[in-house]
Scaffold this motif. Structure first.
Motif, PDB file in Angstrom:
ATOM      1  N   UNK A 195      -7.668  -2.003   1.825  1.00  0.00           N
ATOM      2  CA  UNK A 195      -8.253  -2.754   0.713  1.00  0.00           C
ATOM      3  C   UNK A 195      -7.228  -3.701   0.088  1.00  0.00           C
ATOM      4  N   UNK A 196      -7.603  -4.971  -0.037  1.00  0.00           N
ATOM      5  CA  UNK A 196      -6.720  -5.952  -0.665  1.00  0.00           C
ATOM      6  C   UNK A 196      -6.598  -5.716  -2.161  1.00  0.00           C
ATOM      7  N   UNK A 197      -7.477  -4.914  -2.716  1.00  0.00           N
ATOM      8  CA  UNK A 197      -7.381  -4.562  -4.131  1.00  0.00           C
ATOM      9  C   UNK A 197      -6.377  -3.435  -4.363  1.00  0.00           C
ATOM     10  N   UNK A 198      -6.185  -2.611  -3.353  1.00  0.00           N
ATOM     11  CA  UNK A 198      -5.296  -1.460  -3.500  1.00  0.00           C
ATOM     12  C   UNK A 198      -3.885  -1.717  -3.000  1.00  0.00           C
ATOM     13  N   UNK A 199      -3.752  -2.565  -1.967  1.00  0.00           N
ATOM     14  CA  UNK A 199      -2.448  -2.779  -1.354  1.00  0.00           C
ATOM     15  C   UNK A 199      -2.052  -4.250  -1.406  1.00  0.00           C
ATOM     16  N   UNK A 200      -0.744  -4.481  -1.572  1.00  0.00           N
ATOM     17  CA  UNK A 200      -0.217  -5.847  -1.636  1.00  0.00           C
ATOM     18  C   UNK A 200       0.984  -5.949  -0.701  1.00  0.00           C
ATOM     19  N   UNK A 201       1.018  -7.019   0.073  1.00  0.00           N
ATOM     20  CA  UNK A 201       2.147  -7.288   0.979  1.00  0.00           C
ATOM     21  C   UNK A 201       3.238  -7.978   0.158  1.00  0.00           C
ATOM     22  N   UNK A 202       4.189  -7.214  -0.352  1.00  0.00           N
ATOM     23  CA  UNK A 202       5.204  -7.787  -1.239  1.00  0.00           C
ATOM     24  C   UNK A 202       6.183  -8.680  -0.481  1.00  0.00           C
TER      25      UNK A 202
END
Length: 253
Positions: A195-202
């Motif tokens: 989910x793009x709401x839960x995980x972020x590619x820092x």
């Protein structure tokens, strides 16, 4: 055909341009832009292209903001890492998508669909952005991962994963309880499945769970230093180009 590419990853933009020209040798890439601000300025000052390839997460925010400032009258193919449910939202509004990481066949199929929908887009129908945003499910995405350790297979619930990261050219996941597992998938593929709401590619090495973020500090050269509730092998730094989209992502919980 005149095409504009809106993509904040230069390598991805160059790859996309190469593939488009291989498929349509007569196509002209008339502009490449990395941010909402630059895209709005360009589209406001020049004639609309025949087609736009548009990433969703740009250096300074979501590309949906572009539609609030400029009336887009040409078809748009979204390049995104959102899951299948979200993709259906785009498709029901007459806009196609390319799921990252994309291939030549993905782009070829997207261009074919755009050609088939040419008459539709000539009616100057643009996507209902607010409807798209409302239909994006924050709970969607892959719910578990199959792992292998000590000669045994097991599943790890995505909610229990603090972060994914690249270590010694391999992808690993770290659970909140400190358990670590090596995965066969690439970090790009994992980012496209969760989910793009839960995980972020820092950054290129780390994909972090929102629940794992303890605090964020300003760092040198306008970077951000992200501290998690569980230790990471390296400091998690976000470059200045990606800082705005990261803070926006954190705020939109």
């Amino acid at each position: 055909m005149n095409i504009i590419i809106i993509e904040d990853e230069l390598r991805t933009a160059r790859s996309l341009e190469t593939i488009i020209k291989e498929i349509k040798p007569n196509a002209r890439i008339t502009g490449q832009y990395q941010s909402v601000e630059d895209s709005v300025a360009a589209l406001s000052e020049t004639a609309q292209p025949d087609l736009i390839f548009m990433d969703i997460q740009l250096a300074d925010g979501l590309s949906f903001e572009i539609f609030k400032s400029v009336k887009i009258t040409c078809p748009v193919v979204f390049c995104t890492a959102f899951d299948e449910y979200s993709m259906e939202a785009f498709k029901s509004n007459g806009v196609d998508y390319v799921l990252k990481p994309f291939s030549k066949e993905n782009i070829k199929e997207a261009l074919r669909k755009v050609d088939d929908l040419k008459n539709f887009f000539q009616q100057k129908i643009t996507p209902d952005i607010e409807s798209l945003l409302q239909r994006l499910s924050p709970q969607s995405g892959k719910t578990s991962f199959l792992v292998f350790k000590n000669q045994k297979y097991a599943t790890v619930q995505t909610d229990n994963i603090a972060f994914f990261y690249i270590r010694n050219d391999s992808t690993s996941l770290m659970c909140f309880d400190g358990q670590e597992y090596t995965l066969s998938q690439s970090l790009d593929n994992i980012a496209a499945s969760v989910s793009a709401k839960r995980f972020f590619r820092v950054n290129r090495q780390y994909l972090v769970n929102f629940k794992a973020i303890k605090e964020v500090e300003h760092y040198f050269l306008r970077k951000l230093y992200v501290k998690l509730v569980i230790d990471t092998p390296e400091k998690l730094l976000i470059n200045k180009e990606k800082s705005h989209s990261f803070l926006t992502w954190m705020e939109e919980r």
